[in-house]
Scaffold this motif. Sequence first.
Motif, PDB file in Angstrom:
ATOM      1  N   SER A   1      35.709  43.129  46.283  1.00 47.81           N
ATOM      2  CA  SER A   1      37.371  43.157  47.072  1.00 47.81           C
ATOM      3  C   SER A   1      36.893  43.562  48.359  1.00 47.81           C
ATOM      4  O   SER A   1      35.744  43.653  48.918  1.00 47.81           O
ATOM      5  CB  SER A   1      38.107  44.341  46.383  1.00 47.81           C
ATOM      6  OG  SER A   1      37.504  45.467  46.834  1.00 47.81           O
TER       7      SER A   1
ATOM      8  N   SER B   1      40.845  39.272  45.090  1.00 45.89           N
ATOM      9  CA  SER B   1      41.036  37.885  45.028  1.00 45.89           C
ATOM     10  C   SER B   1      41.726  37.461  43.840  1.00 45.89           C
ATOM     11  O   SER B   1      42.557  36.420  43.810  1.00 45.89           O
ATOM     12  CB  SER B   1      39.914  36.885  45.243  1.00 45.89           C
ATOM     13  OG  SER B   1      38.823  37.313  44.219  1.00 45.89           O
ATOM     14  N   GLN B   2      41.466  38.144  42.567  1.00 42.28           N
ATOM     15  CA  GLN B   2      42.065  37.983  41.190  1.00 42.28           C
ATOM     16  C   GLN B   2      42.649  39.180  40.859  1.00 42.28           C
ATOM     17  O   GLN B   2      42.261  40.324  40.917  1.00 42.28           O
ATOM     18  CB  GLN B   2      40.879  37.330  40.444  1.00 42.28           C
ATOM     19  CG  GLN B   2      40.273  36.154  40.955  1.00 42.28           C
ATOM     20  CD  GLN B   2      41.260  34.929  40.666  1.00 42.28           C
ATOM     21  OE1 GLN B   2      42.055  34.826  39.805  1.00 42.28           O
ATOM     22  NE2 GLN B   2      40.782  33.883  41.527  1.00 42.28           N
TER      23      GLN B   2
ATOM     24  N   SER C   1      51.567  42.099  41.779  1.00 38.69           N
ATOM     25  CA  SER C   1      50.629  40.827  41.509  1.00 38.69           C
ATOM     26  C   SER C   1      49.275  41.256  40.902  1.00 38.69           C
ATOM     27  O   SER C   1      48.403  40.528  40.644  1.00 38.69           O
ATOM     28  CB  SER C   1      50.337  40.231  42.965  1.00 38.69           C
ATOM     29  OG  SER C   1      49.646  41.122  43.788  1.00 38.69           O
TER      30      SER C   1
ATOM     31  N   THR D   1      46.782  42.814  42.422  1.00 41.75           N
ATOM     32  CA  THR D   1      45.673  42.513  43.349  1.00 41.75           C
ATOM     33  C   THR D   1      45.481  43.314  44.401  1.00 41.75           C
ATOM     34  O   THR D   1      44.410  43.522  45.120  1.00 41.75           O
ATOM     35  CB  THR D   1      45.852  41.023  43.989  1.00 41.75           C
ATOM     36  OG1 THR D   1      47.338  41.055  45.066  1.00 41.75           O
ATOM     37  CG2 THR D   1      45.895  39.906  42.956  1.00 41.75           C
TER      38      THR D   1
END
Length: 838
Positions: free
Chosen positions: A532, A547-548, A587, A589
């Motif tokens: 990250s 990113s995921q 989200s 994230t």
Amino acid sequence: MTATDFKEQSGIIERMKGLINSPEFEQTFASLSASLPKSKQFLLKMELKRLAQPCNYYIDLRGHVDGDVKPFVYLGKTHHLDDTARQIFENGVNDYGQYTIGVYEEVMNADNNFRVRHRKETEERVRNALAQRRNGLQLPDSTNTQENTEPEEETNNPNKLVQFGYYISRCEERMNYGIEVEVRHADQRFSAMTTDLSVGGCKLKIPAGRQIVVGDTLNLALRGLEKEFTLNLPKGLTYQVLEVDEQDKYNYLRLKRLNPEQEGSFNQFLQSFIHGNKRRYKVNLDNTTDAVITKGYEQYYLPRINTLPVYLSVVDGQVSSRFCLTSDYNKSVWHYFLDEQQLSVLSHVLSAKRLKLLLSQTSTERSSILYCFTHAAKGKLYFYAATDLELAESTALREMFFGFGAGKPSWRVFHLNLLKTHVSQSINEFAIPGAVNTQKPFPLIAGMLKDMHYIAALTEISSAEHRRYYSAYTYQTDKLAALNKFGLSKALQAKPCEAIAIHYINLRAESRYLYKTTVLVRNKPEQTPISSFSRDFSTGGLQIEFSQPVDFQKGDILLFELPDLQKITNKHQLSGLPYEVMAVSKSRTIMNLKIAQTDYHVGKAFFQQLIQSNRSKLTVAEETPKYPGLSDALRNMYVKTLNNFAVFIHRKGLRHDVNVLGRGAQPNAIHKLLQLSQQSSKSLDFSLLTKEHVLTQEVAHFLKQMKRHDPSKQFELYIRVTPLDNGQLEFSSHYDFEFKQAEDLQIFILDAIEHHVLFSFKLYVSRTGKLDSEYIAKEIGYISVYAIHKAKTLEEELWHVEGVADGVETSAEIVARYNAAACTAQQQARMAILARDK
């Protein structure tokens, strides 16, 4: 020589900081000290070198300053500084380039240090005593004109009532000026004195006993001015009485001049006279100082409200919840009313039918108790809600709702108060005479608020230990389908409602800095890391982005590695750093994290040194609102309509005081009870609230342990009122913490419901943070021009606020909790008492 011997050269010392070891020191010093004798130059140079010597002293200001002292680590050494001392320390280190003797002495000689204050007060008393002995006894001025700089009568009672959202602004400056006037009222003629004067009005001091009331018309002949100037006012000036302040020996009348346009030449003379003499006789600052106090207490209170204001839009008879004003303390209410899709259901809860029922109430306060619970089925969340007004229609239905709903962990009880508002109340107001006193919101914001006609104030008043009283109600399980009438429909799509955070200064414990670097994250040391990058960092935490989506949850302890930052340090090992997850975005994230609680955290030590060495290169993270100005507009609308009350706790040294009480546009029941219970109408008595300092002692105990970001501490106050045979009322107050057992409290409440009238209130106590001085900057700046001592006194009062309690009435809920059958009788008895006059 001592440091005081160099007071005259303080400017040179300030200019030479940081130049001691630089090549331009000698040249700069020579040019700045050219006017000094050689001997003085030599001593000054020695003093500069002394101040620049490195220092190893630890600074511990605990118990020595009037401020919140916190640990502050510098180069591995922990000092204990308050905010003022920390700022001085950091500025000094920046000036000298390191921690020196000069930095140490500046910190120890700060103005809020008790030792420094004591020395200055002693010096002032000595100077005053010597001046009086030199000048002898001063005779009073026998002239008619006199300067009024201090109030003639002061009350010994320090208690104060502050009305939020109420600022009196003047369209012109008013000067403290005392002149003799002749008053003509009906058949009466008598002499009086003005205490202040403006073109459009004045304040008049008359002997007590004169029968003058608000609305009366007076004619004044300005005898004092006529002795010095030719005024050409044979008929005098006509005024209307706006306010009468009755004192023991004198009454003070606030007067507004009628038809001032008829004496144009006199207006021009008086305006020029005030402008030319306002420095001599001082401008009256009462309205502006009152506004500073009001706004200052508002700024302490609003970021700590536990009530969630919901702004209701009414268009073509359709009601929808458009905005909610959120704080750190009411966000739990906002989150409770989010469904499985994270959409707000408040538009369904606050339906038009339910609001009409509230509006039909005859009392000035349109409020009720809202009971809620949720039921999860097939991946969906179903909400059930009912007010006490709706449940009162059927005893069986009420007992079923209580018994079944309180058996669920999602059971919540809210105080619901419906407040009327208007877009005009969104305007920012200032209290500076002769200036533009308002600041209208942007047209975009005004357009968003034009249909806002009501605010529904929701305050959660339930607690886990109270559920058992509701769940004790029995019901028939085969008739549970009757509760469906209180279920919120899933078929109707709820209109969007947005959460708008209260705009306030950065209330974080420390600044965050924008910086992007690689962060490797593990759950356990043996696991493969997830890559990250950081978005921002502080000494106590990080915000990172993946990113995921990730599966980490709030409360997880993760291990961090900072490979890129490891390249710039050999002193710190930046791997296996424990951080705790504080929040995860929708989200999944973005995560906010703080350092895990350990005695020593390598990451914290590294970031402290990184920030200290690169502060000028780092960019501070600042949050940009989605709609600039909307938060302030919503805040103004709420503060001018709210019905809650606020209790402020001041700390001076080791002592805590409760002597300031806040109220909204309409007084709360607590304000009325305090008025009915006090012995004298000319003083404010808070003993029913503080109960011989019982509240002060309990709150002080918790405030000492609380941090600014800690959740609020809840207290319940019970006021028992007993009507006597002679028509008088007998009052007694009790707090929940005074009862050792729950059974004792239950016995007291049941007895109060059966034989007396019971009022109850819930107080949410939290520790205050910094005062947002920007909000009162204009008024403070204006006051400072004419009376710097008053500005300092105001700031001194406000900076002593250490705690604030948000208070709401819970009388209806506590009766329903213990004896629902008595609700109607108790409500009627309470209304009868509140309708009484003192």
